[in-house]
Write an enzyme that holds these catalytic residues in place. Structure first.
Site, short mmCIF file in Angstrom:
data_model
loop_
_atom_site.label_atom_id
_atom_site.label_comp_id
_atom_site.label_asym_id
_atom_site.label_seq_id
_atom_site.Cartn_x
_atom_site.Cartn_y
_atom_site.Cartn_z
N LYS A 231 77.74 17.67 17.88
CA LYS A 231 78.25 16.82 16.81
C LYS A 231 77.49 15.49 16.77
O LYS A 231 77.09 15.01 15.70
CB LYS A 231 79.75 16.57 16.99
N ASN B 244 75.29 13.03 13.89
CA ASN B 244 75.93 11.76 13.58
C ASN B 244 75.05 10.56 13.91
O ASN B 244 75.04 9.56 13.20
CB ASN B 244 77.26 11.63 14.34
#
Length: 324
Positions: free
Chosen positions: A205, A209
């Site tokens: 993730k 990001n």
């Protein structure tokens, strides 16, 4: 099960509403007009399909009033956690679990992680060690948050997309407490899995990001715009390559190519990242945990991260100029 949501904003409010509607004993920690609206009218959740559901549950700004809990879910921004950590102790009994649901590199990452960095602290995410001093690592259950939600108006949470969460013990064990928490999430209509690789999923993730969020904030652009414009696509690629070198030094194998990850972000479409939304609303960003922490890791390992460093510095100045 007694569950306290510390920071009943967008994601915290979504979790709190869903869990309370499923019959869990939920206490919400909030403040200001949002807290007053919840007290006066209950917490309203507007689901993706437009259904409106209202739940009446305890809401307070007083940690002592909330009292000891079985599970504490901290849904504050990463930068808010150090200041609030000492107050969390009022919510503990001997077996209380703490789930810290922040974006970016987690403060607990190196706890129970054999190797040269075991128990080392990343200063940007836990300055002075105040979080670790007040949340014992034995209490921690890792979580990866995928849904998106917004506060429409005080006391009203709008679920935007997604219902998926990943939960995991720091040592990868499938314990009874994490099983019980997964079942509570699932009973509340959310998709939850227990993973033995919570750190790997954290990096997957974070990998996107750390590039898309700050570039979005600096350029005021959506994901698809960043991915379709050749120069910003190349910048994202370079930042992700630097981060991949750092992650691989920690034993992380992403299992997909950078271009695949960028293509996936492009398919999300005209989405404003959370960091861009924070800048537009004059709020502090999570740039330290999302971007600066990876640069700090690079310095530990003598791995150059020039693009990450430059983008981090730029967002920090922008944040200083725009934060109310």
């Amino acid at each position: 099960m007694r569950i306290c949501i510390v920071g009943a904003g967008a994601i915290g409010g979504f979790l709190g509403a869903r869990l309370a509607l499923a019959g869990q004993d939920v206490t919400l920690i909030a403040r200001g007009p949002h807290l007053q609206a919840i007290r006066d009218h209950g917490l309203k959740l507007i689901e993706i399909d437009g259904r409106e559901r209202v739940v009446k549950t305890r809401a307070t700004s007083d940690f002592e009033e909330a009292g000891p809990q079985d599970v504490v879910i901290v849904a504050l921004k990463a930068g808010s956690l150090p200041a609030i950590a000492p107050r969390l102790r009022a919510l503990y009994h001997a077996e209380t679990s703490v789930v810290t649901a922040q974006n970016g590199f987690p403060w607990w990452y190196f706890h129970k992680l054999p190797g040269p960095y075991e128990n080392r602290r990343v200063e940007l995410v836990d300055p002075g060690g105040v979080i670790e001093a007040n949340i014992e690592p034995r209490r921690v259950i890792g979580i990866i948050v995928y849904p998106a939600a917004d506060i429409d108006t005080p006391g009203v949470i709008r679920h935007v997309e997604g219902e998926r969460f990943s939960l995991g013990e720091l040592d990868g064990e499938k314990t009874e407490r994490v099983r019980i928490l997964r079942e509570a999430f699932e009973a509340a209509g959310m998709k939850a899995k227990v993973t033995p690789r919570i750190r790997w999923e954290t990096w997957v993730k974070l990998w996107g990001n750390l590039a898309f969020n700050p570039i979005s904030a600096l350029t005021r652009s959506t994901l698809e715009e960043i991915c379709r414009y050749p120069l910003t696509r190349q910048l994202a690629r370079t930042m992700m390559q630097e981060a991949q070198t750092v992650a691989e030094r920690l034993g992380i194998d992403f299992g997909i190519k950078i271009e695949q990850r960028i293509d996936g972000a492009e398919k999300v479409g005209a989405h404003k990242t959370s960091m861009l939304q924070d800048i537009e609303r004059g709020r502090p960003t999570e740039v330290d945990a999302m971007v600066g922490a990876v640069a700090e890791l690079g310095r530990w390992m003598d791995i150059p991260t020039p693009s990450i460093d430059a983008v981090y510095a730029s967002v920090k100045l922008l944040e200083q100029r725009t934060t109310l």
